[in-house]
Design a protein around this motif. Structure first.
Motif, PDB file in Angstrom:
ATOM      1  N   MET A 153       0.839  -1.201   0.000  1.00 51.59           N
ATOM      2  CA  MET A 153       0.000   0.000   0.000  1.00 51.59           C
ATOM      3  C   MET A 153       0.878   1.256   0.000  1.00 51.59           C
ATOM      4  O   MET A 153       1.863   1.336   0.724  1.00 51.59           O
ATOM      5  N   TYR A 154       0.493   2.213  -0.825  1.00 57.24           N
ATOM      6  CA  TYR A 154       1.244   3.471  -0.887  1.00 57.24           C
ATOM      7  C   TYR A 154       0.804   4.391   0.243  1.00 57.24           C
ATOM      8  O   TYR A 154      -0.359   4.380   0.662  1.00 57.24           O
ATOM      9  N   THR A 155       1.726   5.198   0.728  1.00 56.15           N
ATOM     10  CA  THR A 155       1.428   6.036   1.895  1.00 56.15           C
ATOM     11  C   THR A 155       1.434   7.535   1.611  1.00 56.15           C
ATOM     12  O   THR A 155       0.847   8.307   2.349  1.00 56.15           O
ATOM     13  N   LYS A 156       2.116   7.940   0.545  1.00 63.63           N
ATOM     14  CA  LYS A 156       2.229   9.386   0.278  1.00 63.63           C
ATOM     15  C   LYS A 156       2.376   9.610  -1.222  1.00 63.63           C
ATOM     16  O   LYS A 156       3.294   9.076  -1.845  1.00 63.63           O
ATOM     17  N   GLY A 157       1.446  10.374  -1.813  1.00 66.35           N
ATOM     18  CA  GLY A 157       1.467  10.561  -3.264  1.00 66.35           C
ATOM     19  C   GLY A 157       1.341  12.008  -3.701  1.00 66.35           C
ATOM     20  O   GLY A 157       0.472  12.740  -3.231  1.00 66.35           O
ATOM     21  N   ASP A 158       2.228  12.416  -4.596  1.00 64.00           N
ATOM     22  CA  ASP A 158       2.212  13.765  -5.184  1.00 64.00           C
ATOM     23  C   ASP A 158       2.022  13.589  -6.692  1.00 64.00           C
ATOM     24  O   ASP A 158       2.867  12.994  -7.365  1.00 64.00           O
ATOM     25  N   PHE A 159       0.939  14.139  -7.230  1.00 64.46           N
ATOM     26  CA  PHE A 159       0.552  13.810  -8.598  1.00 64.46           C
ATOM     27  C   PHE A 159       0.568  14.996  -9.574  1.00 64.46           C
ATOM     28  O   PHE A 159      -0.149  14.998 -10.567  1.00 64.46           O
ATOM     29  N   HIS A 160       1.416  15.963  -9.274  1.00 67.19           N
ATOM     30  CA  HIS A 160       1.574  17.112 -10.186  1.00 67.19           C
ATOM     31  C   HIS A 160       3.009  17.628 -10.039  1.00 67.19           C
ATOM     32  O   HIS A 160       3.325  18.398  -9.147  1.00 67.19           O
ATOM     33  N   ILE A 161       3.866  17.156 -10.948  1.00 65.32           N
ATOM     34  CA  ILE A 161       5.314  17.412 -10.843  1.00 65.32           C
ATOM     35  C   ILE A 161       5.895  17.687 -12.229  1.00 65.32           C
ATOM     36  O   ILE A 161       5.523  17.036 -13.200  1.00 65.32           O
ATOM     37  N   HIS A 162       6.833  18.635 -12.281  1.00 67.49           N
ATOM     38  CA  HIS A 162       7.474  18.993 -13.554  1.00 67.49           C
ATOM     39  C   HIS A 162       8.975  18.722 -13.521  1.00 67.49           C
ATOM     40  O   HIS A 162       9.610  18.767 -12.470  1.00 67.49           O
ATOM     41  N   SER A 163       9.529  18.459 -14.702  1.00 67.00           N
ATOM     42  CA  SER A 163      10.966  18.187 -14.841  1.00 67.00           C
ATOM     43  C   SER A 163      11.559  19.077 -15.934  1.00 67.00           C
ATOM     44  O   SER A 163      10.867  19.930 -16.505  1.00 67.00           O
ATOM     45  N   THR A 164      12.816  18.834 -16.236  1.00 66.42           N
ATOM     46  CA  THR A 164      13.504  19.591 -17.291  1.00 66.42           C
ATOM     47  C   THR A 164      12.899  19.340 -18.675  1.00 66.42           C
ATOM     48  O   THR A 164      13.209  20.063 -19.619  1.00 66.42           O
ATOM     49  N   GLU A 165      12.043  18.325 -18.801  1.00 67.54           N
ATOM     50  CA  GLU A 165      11.399  18.081 -20.094  1.00 67.54           C
ATOM     51  C   GLU A 165      10.382  19.180 -20.424  1.00 67.54           C
ATOM     52  O   GLU A 165       9.979  19.319 -21.569  1.00 67.54           O
ATOM     53  N   SER A 166       9.962  19.955 -19.412  1.00 69.35           N
ATOM     54  CA  SER A 166       9.184  21.165 -19.693  1.00 69.35           C
ATOM     55  C   SER A 166       9.864  22.324 -18.977  1.00 69.35           C
ATOM     56  O   SER A 166      10.947  22.743 -19.382  1.00 69.35           O
ATOM     57  N   ASP A 167       9.301  22.816 -17.885  1.00 64.03           N
ATOM     58  CA  ASP A 167       9.893  24.002 -17.250  1.00 64.03           C
ATOM     59  C   ASP A 167      10.386  23.743 -15.833  1.00 64.03           C
ATOM     60  O   ASP A 167      10.497  24.670 -15.028  1.00 64.03           O
ATOM     61  N   ASP A 214      13.333  22.181 -13.010  1.00 64.45           N
ATOM     62  CA  ASP A 214      14.793  22.292 -12.873  1.00 64.45           C
ATOM     63  C   ASP A 214      15.506  20.950 -12.752  1.00 64.45           C
ATOM     64  O   ASP A 214      16.717  20.871 -12.966  1.00 64.45           O
ATOM     65  N   LEU A 215      14.785  19.902 -12.371  1.00 67.66           N
ATOM     66  CA  LEU A 215      15.409  18.582 -12.186  1.00 67.66           C
ATOM     67  C   LEU A 215      15.050  17.653 -13.332  1.00 67.66           C
ATOM     68  O   LEU A 215      13.938  17.707 -13.872  1.00 67.66           O
ATOM     69  N   LYS A 216      15.988  16.782 -13.684  1.00 70.27           N
ATOM     70  CA  LYS A 216      15.716  15.765 -14.712  1.00 70.27           C
ATOM     71  C   LYS A 216      14.678  14.783 -14.155  1.00 70.27           C
ATOM     72  O   LYS A 216      14.554  14.641 -12.931  1.00 70.27           O
ATOM     73  N   PRO A 217      13.961  14.076 -15.041  1.00 67.22           N
ATOM     74  CA  PRO A 217      12.943  13.128 -14.560  1.00 67.22           C
ATOM     75  C   PRO A 217      13.473  12.140 -13.521  1.00 67.22           C
ATOM     76  O   PRO A 217      12.810  11.898 -12.497  1.00 67.22           O
ATOM     77  N   GLY A 218      14.649  11.605 -13.753  1.00 67.31           N
ATOM     78  CA  GLY A 218      15.237  10.664 -12.796  1.00 67.31           C
ATOM     79  C   GLY A 218      15.568  11.321 -11.468  1.00 67.31           C
ATOM     80  O   GLY A 218      15.411  10.718 -10.396  1.00 67.31           O
ATOM     81  N   SER A 251       7.674  13.198 -22.754  1.00 71.96           N
ATOM     82  CA  SER A 251       9.040  12.714 -23.035  1.00 71.96           C
ATOM     83  C   SER A 251       9.840  12.307 -21.799  1.00 71.96           C
ATOM     84  O   SER A 251      10.819  11.576 -21.916  1.00 71.96           O
ATOM     85  N   GLY A 252       9.452  12.741 -20.616  1.00 72.00           N
ATOM     86  CA  GLY A 252      10.223  12.382 -19.427  1.00 72.00           C
ATOM     87  C   GLY A 252       9.732  11.142 -18.709  1.00 72.00           C
ATOM     88  O   GLY A 252      10.391  10.632 -17.799  1.00 72.00           O
ATOM     89  N   ASN A 253       8.576  10.641 -19.116  1.00 76.30           N
ATOM     90  CA  ASN A 253       7.961   9.535 -18.375  1.00 76.30           C
ATOM     91  C   ASN A 253       8.793   8.258 -18.384  1.00 76.30           C
ATOM     92  O   ASN A 253       8.900   7.565 -17.364  1.00 76.30           O
ATOM     93  N   LYS A 254       9.377   7.948 -19.526  1.00 82.86           N
ATOM     94  CA  LYS A 254      10.140   6.703 -19.663  1.00 82.86           C
ATOM     95  C   LYS A 254      11.291   6.647 -18.651  1.00 82.86           C
ATOM     96  O   LYS A 254      11.472   5.656 -17.935  1.00 82.86           O
ATOM     97  N   GLN A 255      12.059   7.737 -18.588  1.00 86.48           N
ATOM     98  CA  GLN A 255      13.187   7.783 -17.642  1.00 86.48           C
ATOM     99  C   GLN A 255      12.697   7.721 -16.194  1.00 86.48           C
ATOM    100  O   GLN A 255      13.267   7.004 -15.363  1.00 86.48           O
ATOM    101  N   ALA A 256      11.638   8.469 -15.895  1.00 87.61           N
ATOM    102  CA  ALA A 256      11.120   8.503 -14.523  1.00 87.61           C
ATOM    103  C   ALA A 256      10.636   7.128 -14.072  1.00 87.61           C
ATOM    104  O   ALA A 256      10.925   6.692 -12.954  1.00 87.61           O
ATOM    105  N   ILE A 257       9.928   6.438 -14.949  1.00 87.36           N
ATOM    106  CA  ILE A 257       9.421   5.095 -14.624  1.00 87.36           C
ATOM    107  C   ILE A 257      10.581   4.128 -14.387  1.00 87.36           C
ATOM    108  O   ILE A 257      10.578   3.335 -13.430  1.00 87.36           O
TER     109      ILE A 257
END
Length: 230
Positions: free
Chosen positions: A1-15, A17-21, A44-50
């Motif tokens: 079971m997951y305990t803490k979820g954040d579902f709105h995050i950005h990476s360098t693939e848009s605006d 500062d951090l790479k997806p990984g 475009s960042g989903n593959k690396q993040a996953i």
């Protein structure tokens, strides 16, 4: 079971500062065990993040934040993909056309089966929802607190699967209000920090894990994604 979820995050693939990984590693550090990467108008960042998430035990839901318009107002919608249809050449082609404002080309491609009506250089909100649904995404209205109240009352009647009820810039009592709207409409609610940067001077966005869903709320969310807790 997951305990803490954040579902709105950005990476360098848009605006962001951090790479997806790097986003995933920060989530791990902050004990956020499930996240969604939702870069602006790109997947475009989903593959690396996953990939990094699998190594470090952080569940990554592939997502997107799509820019739309409703009666002249900017409206952002969050898409959470339930399968790999978003990785298709077709989806990427249509997304490129939307970014380049080639709405007519999208219309021709789908032979009128999907609407790509636009306003001020962006797809209209109802068409954006329909587009993401076509690629098996669940669609959530992003940061409703930033919308004009009258616009919100109209727009929430569109075919959304959920609303981002927990958000960094919510005003007093708004979180409870948006959660009550979700309950009334029998849709889910999500939470998002809208993380972009570790820069403490960035007052427009929250920091990763600052706003989150807890276990029971996460269960409701992943149920509509058909993830079965996996």
């Amino acid at each position: 079971m997951y305990t803490k979820g954040d579902f709105h995050i950005h990476s360098t693939e848009s605006d962001g500062d951090l790479k997806p990984g790097e986003v995933v590693l920060l989530a791990k550090e902050r004990r956020v065990d499930i996240i969604a990467l939702t870069d602006h108008n790109t997947i475009s960042g989903n593959k690396q993040a996953i990939k990094v998430g699998k190594i470090h035990g952080v569940k990554v839901i592939p997502g997107i934040e799509l820019s739309t318009r409703f009666k002249g107002q900017k409206v952002h919608i969050l898409g959470y993909f339930t399968d790999d249809k978003y990785e298709s050449t077709e989806f990427k082609l249509i997304l490129n056309n939307l970014r380049a404002r080639r709405f007519k080309a999208c219309q021709i491609y789908f032979k009128g089966k999907l609407s790509f009506k636009s306003e001020a250089g962006k797809i209209i909100t109802s068409a954006g929802i329909e587009f993401l649904h076509h690629y098996n995404a669940k669609v959530v209205l992003a940061h409703p607190t930033l919308l004009n109240k009258n616009i919100f009352k109209e727009i929430i009647n569109l075919n959304f699967d959920g609303i981002e009820a927990k958000y960094y810039r919510n005003k007093e009592n708004e979180t409870e209000y948006f959660m009550s709207i979700a309950k009334k409409k029998n849709i889910i609610y999500t939470a998002g920090s809208d993380f972009h940067s570790l820069n403490k001077l960035d007052m427009k966005h929250g920091t990763l894990g600052q706003i989150y869903l807890e276990s029971d709320e996460i269960s409701d969310f992943i149920k509509i994604l058909n993830l079965n807790g996996n």
